[in-house]
Scaffold this motif. Structure first.
Motif, mmCIF file in Angstrom:
data_model
loop_
_atom_site.group_PDB
_atom_site.id
_atom_site.type_symbol
_atom_site.label_atom_id
_atom_site.label_comp_id
_atom_site.label_asym_id
_atom_site.label_seq_id
_atom_site.Cartn_x
_atom_site.Cartn_y
_atom_site.Cartn_z
ATOM 1 N N UNK A 8 0.875 -1.173 0.000
ATOM 2 C CA UNK A 8 0.000 0.000 0.000
ATOM 3 C C UNK A 8 0.912 1.223 0.000
ATOM 4 N N UNK A 9 0.698 2.060 -1.010
ATOM 5 C CA UNK A 9 1.512 3.260 -1.178
ATOM 6 C C UNK A 9 0.587 4.467 -1.239
ATOM 7 N N UNK A 10 0.998 5.538 -0.579
ATOM 8 C CA UNK A 10 0.274 6.807 -0.597
ATOM 9 C C UNK A 10 1.280 7.899 -0.953
ATOM 10 N N UNK A 11 0.824 9.114 -1.184
ATOM 11 C CA UNK A 11 1.771 10.190 -1.481
ATOM 12 C C UNK A 11 2.858 10.357 -0.408
ATOM 13 N N UNK A 12 2.549 9.982 0.827
ATOM 14 C CA UNK A 12 3.527 10.102 1.911
ATOM 15 C C UNK A 12 4.576 8.996 1.883
ATOM 16 N N UNK A 13 4.381 7.967 1.051
ATOM 17 C CA UNK A 13 5.348 6.883 0.937
ATOM 18 C C UNK A 13 4.710 5.513 1.096
ATOM 19 N N UNK A 14 5.560 4.506 1.330
ATOM 20 C CA UNK A 14 5.084 3.133 1.514
ATOM 21 C C UNK A 14 4.444 3.025 2.896
ATOM 22 N N UNK A 15 3.199 2.610 2.927
ATOM 23 C CA UNK A 15 2.447 2.466 4.175
ATOM 24 C C UNK A 15 2.498 1.026 4.660
ATOM 25 N N UNK A 16 2.532 0.094 3.718
ATOM 26 C CA UNK A 16 2.411 -1.325 4.078
ATOM 27 C C UNK A 16 3.097 -2.162 3.014
ATOM 28 N N UNK A 17 3.842 -3.201 3.443
ATOM 29 C CA UNK A 17 4.494 -4.112 2.504
ATOM 30 C C UNK A 17 4.786 -5.427 3.233
ATOM 31 N N UNK A 18 3.893 -6.420 3.080
ATOM 32 C CA UNK A 18 4.037 -7.716 3.756
ATOM 33 C C UNK A 18 3.454 -8.829 2.892
ATOM 34 N N UNK A 19 3.756 -10.065 3.274
ATOM 35 C CA UNK A 19 3.172 -11.241 2.633
ATOM 36 C C UNK A 19 1.832 -11.533 3.307
ATOM 37 N N UNK A 20 0.866 -11.990 2.513
ATOM 38 C CA UNK A 20 -0.469 -12.217 3.054
ATOM 39 C C UNK A 20 -1.154 -13.378 2.353
ATOM 40 N N UNK A 21 -2.200 -13.871 3.000
ATOM 41 C CA UNK A 21 -3.014 -14.927 2.406
ATOM 42 C C UNK A 21 -4.359 -14.401 1.909
ATOM 43 N N UNK A 22 -4.705 -13.143 2.290
ATOM 44 C CA UNK A 22 -5.972 -12.568 1.853
ATOM 45 C C UNK A 22 -5.959 -11.063 2.066
ATOM 46 N N UNK A 23 -6.644 -10.351 1.168
ATOM 47 C CA UNK A 23 -6.857 -8.911 1.295
ATOM 48 C C UNK A 23 -8.333 -8.654 1.046
ATOM 49 N N UNK A 24 -8.952 -7.873 1.926
ATOM 50 C CA UNK A 24 -10.348 -7.461 1.725
ATOM 51 C C UNK A 24 -10.384 -5.943 1.633
ATOM 52 N N UNK A 25 -11.117 -5.441 0.644
ATOM 53 C CA UNK A 25 -11.219 -3.999 0.435
ATOM 54 C C UNK A 25 -12.613 -3.680 -0.098
ATOM 55 N N UNK A 26 -12.917 -2.388 -0.166
ATOM 56 C CA UNK A 26 -14.204 -1.974 -0.740
ATOM 57 C C UNK A 26 -13.947 -1.174 -2.011
ATOM 58 N N UNK A 27 -14.352 -1.766 -3.119
ATOM 59 C CA UNK A 27 -14.287 -1.087 -4.414
ATOM 60 C C UNK A 27 -15.559 -0.258 -4.584
#
Length: 140
Positions: A8-27
């Motif tokens: 996860x990257x935002x204008x302020x920089x890298x917010x999150x960077x890890x290995x995962x088995x699932x991601x849930x978000x709202x499109x």
């Protein structure tokens, strides 16, 4: 166990960077869960929490994302966010202050809901509520 990388990257920089088995978000069209080996996809995101099931520590991480784009390709789930904040980094007092300011602005402008200022206050309220909700999922 199958895994993917989540960034996860935002204008302020890298917010999150890890290995995962699932991601849930709202499109914009609704909720989505991404698992390893997902078909390539690009989706616009709304203001909402992103929940990530981590591999290494068998736990969930929460990130408040305030819009952006999610892309999945080659077992990498990338989110380029307008702004983002991990649950552990949220200043809850500041989030409640932002919520209060937004509510006051909306009350002041309630007779003119088509007003651009009212729309901005409504978005600010939604962002503050998202940060407050995500902050409740902090890990120690």
């Amino acid at each position: 166990m199958a895994e993917m990388r989540v960034q996860i990257v935002a204008p302020s920089g890298v917010i999150y960077d890890h290995r995962a088995s699932m991601v849930s978000a709202r499109a914009i069209d609704g909720d989505i869960s991404i698992l390893p080996n997902h078909t390539p996809i690009i989706l616009p995101l709304t203001i909402h929490a992103v929940r990530i099931k981590r591999i290494s520590i068998d736990a969930e991480d929460w990130v408040a994302v305030n819009g952006g784009v999610l892309e999945v390709r080659n077992n990498v789930c990338s989110i380029v966010a307008d702004s983002a904040e991990r649950a552990r980094d949220i200043d809850i007092e500041r989030a409640f202050e932002e919520k209060h300011r937004a509510e006051e602005s909306m009350k002041r402008l309630s007779g003119i809901k088509a007003n651009l200022e009212y729309k901005r206050a409504s978005i600010s309220l939604h962002k503050a509520l998202n940060r407050i909700n995500v902050s409740k999922n902090k890990r120690v």
